[in-house]
Design an enzyme around this catalytic site. Structure first.
Site, PDB file in Angstrom:
ATOM      1  N   ASP A  67     -34.905  30.571   8.688  1.00  0.00           N
ATOM      2  CA  ASP A  67     -34.808  29.279   9.306  1.00  0.00           C
ATOM      3  C   ASP A  67     -34.917  29.807  10.999  1.00  0.00           C
ATOM      4  O   ASP A  67     -35.569  30.407  11.357  1.00  0.00           O
ATOM      5  CB  ASP A  67     -32.893  29.648   9.347  1.00  0.00           C
ATOM      6  N   ASN A 136     -18.161  31.276  10.023  1.00  0.00           N
ATOM      7  CA  ASN A 136     -17.917  30.424   8.962  1.00  0.00           C
ATOM      8  C   ASN A 136     -17.853  30.626   7.902  1.00  0.00           C
ATOM      9  O   ASN A 136     -17.718  29.565   7.047  1.00  0.00           O
ATOM     10  CB  ASN A 136     -18.292  28.465   9.861  1.00  0.00           C
ATOM     11  N   HIS A 138     -21.112  30.688   7.075  1.00  0.00           N
ATOM     12  CA  HIS A 138     -22.970  30.224   7.202  1.00  0.00           C
ATOM     13  C   HIS A 138     -23.911  31.402   6.596  1.00  0.00           C
ATOM     14  O   HIS A 138     -23.429  32.405   7.333  1.00  0.00           O
ATOM     15  CB  HIS A 138     -23.644  29.448   8.121  1.00  0.00           C
ATOM     16  N   GLU A 143     -24.219  25.216   6.481  1.00  0.00           N
ATOM     17  CA  GLU A 143     -22.998  24.987   7.204  1.00  0.00           C
ATOM     18  C   GLU A 143     -22.203  25.019   6.243  1.00  0.00           C
ATOM     19  O   GLU A 143     -22.534  24.113   4.759  1.00  0.00           O
ATOM     20  CB  GLU A 143     -23.611  23.674   8.115  1.00  0.00           C
TER      21      GLU A 143
HETATM   22  C1  GLP Z   1     -27.201  32.232  12.923  1.00  0.00           C
HETATM   23  C2  GLP Z   1     -28.398  32.926  12.138  1.00  0.00           C
HETATM   24  C3  GLP Z   1     -28.009  33.252  11.076  1.00  0.00           C
HETATM   25  C4  GLP Z   1     -27.100  34.759  11.192  1.00  0.00           C
HETATM   26  C5  GLP Z   1     -25.412  33.900  11.976  1.00  0.00           C
HETATM   27  C6  GLP Z   1     -24.850  35.444  12.726  1.00  0.00           C
HETATM   28  O1  GLP Z   1     -26.299  31.387  12.789  1.00  0.00           O
HETATM   29  N1  GLP Z   1     -28.727  31.559  11.652  1.00  0.00           N
HETATM   30  O2  GLP Z   1     -29.039  33.797   9.959  1.00  0.00           O
HETATM   31  O3  GLP Z   1     -26.343  35.017  10.241  1.00  0.00           O
HETATM   32  O4  GLP Z   1     -26.220  33.519  13.047  1.00  0.00           O
HETATM   33  O5  GLP Z   1     -25.837  35.879  13.718  1.00  0.00           O
HETATM   34  P1  GLP Z   1     -24.906  36.998  14.638  1.00  0.00           P
HETATM   35  O6  GLP Z   1     -24.927  38.233  13.720  1.00  0.00           O
HETATM   36  O7  GLP Z   1     -25.147  37.362  15.945  1.00  0.00           O
HETATM   37  O8  GLP Z   1     -23.079  37.230  14.620  1.00  0.00           O
END
Ligand code: GLP
Length: 251
Positions: A67, A136, A138, A143
């Site tokens: 993404d 959440n 995702h 989402e």
């Molecule tokens: C963002 C990314 C996700 C990732 C998420 C969790 O939203 N788009 O791919 O899994 O963050 O982030 P973290 O690993 O910092 O908790």
């Protein structure tokens, strides 16, 4: 589904890096789906170490990221392109022309999404997809919704996600509200998936993803249906999991 529980963040990151390394050793021209966020950072560190040790090379690897924020250029330190270059790509021998990340500055965003999906297909799909997980539930930036999103698309980010991501930005109004993300279908088409999570704040989400019902309100729950998915967790994130027949637990 396999669940591997590491002693701590360091241990789970090493285990995740070893799985990625094994994939590359078995298929040097693998298409790797890669993730951002803080969770995989140590996994990337271990992969860099394995590269420096000459255990693995990325010279034939194709990297496709999950993404990108809409509206951030690749020079912006908060863009996922910048992040990936900074923490990983700049330290290994992956060829720049084999690195793909959606362009959040594209004039025609719909076209960018279609072209991204096409390029994954042209590369014969993703061999190994690395995922993190949002609070959440995702995956990528898919989402919670009323239905599972299909292929690569533009998305309005949830308030919770915007809040979680605000920790990386100086001012709240700088946090992007939209992103391009591979869809759930794109992710589910990967031949192998590993999902990484650590820390107590992810425990409930992980429990729901693994033991809860398959529901678009918790996008990661669909992974229960993937034929080759491994959750790699630390003890804290794994604390609430209940054993069930379809889970192979490895500690
Ligand atoms: C963002 C990314 C996700 C990732 C998420 C969790 O939203 N788009 O791919 O899994 O963050 O982030 P973290 O690993 O910092 O908790």
């Amino acid at each position: 589904m396999r669940v591997i529980i590491g002693k701590d963040y360091n241990d789970m990151s090493k285990k995740a890096a070893n799985m990625v390394a094994a994939q590359i050793l078995l298929k040097p021209n693998s298409v790797l789906g890669l993730a951002t966020g803080s969770t995989p950072v140590m996994t990337y560190n271990y992969l860099i170490k394995l590269f420096n040790d000459e255990t693995i090379s990325f010279k034939d690897v194709v990297a496709v990221n999950l993404d990108e924020y809409i509206g951030l250029s690749k020079e912006n330190p908060n863009s996922y392109r910048y992040f990936m270059n900074d923490i990983f790509f700049n330290h290994v021998d992956v060829k720049p022309e084999n690195i793909y990340i959606p362009d959040g500055m594209a004039v025609d965003l719909e076209r960018e999404c279609q072209e991204y999906e096409n390029l994954i297909r042209q590369n014969d799909g993703i061999d190994l997809q690395v995922l993190g997980i949002g609070n959440n539930g995702h995956i990528g930036f898919n989402e919670p919704d009323l239905k599972f999103e299909g292929v690569t698309h533009c998305i309005d980010l949830d308030e919770e996600t915007i809040k979680a991501n605000s920790r990386f930005f100086q001012k709240d109004d700088e946090v992007p509200k939209r992103a391009i993300t591979m869809g759930v279908k794109t992710i589910m088409n990967a031949r192998k998936i590993i999902l990484l999570a650590n820390g107590p704040e992810k425990a409930e989400t992980i429990y729901k993803a693994i033991n809860g019902k398959i529901d678009p309100a918790l996008p990661a729950s669909i992974l229960q249906l993937h034929p080759d998915v491994t959750f790699i967790l630390d003890k804290e994130a794994a604390c609430c999991i209940e054993k069930k027949e379809s889970i192979t637990l490895c500690t």
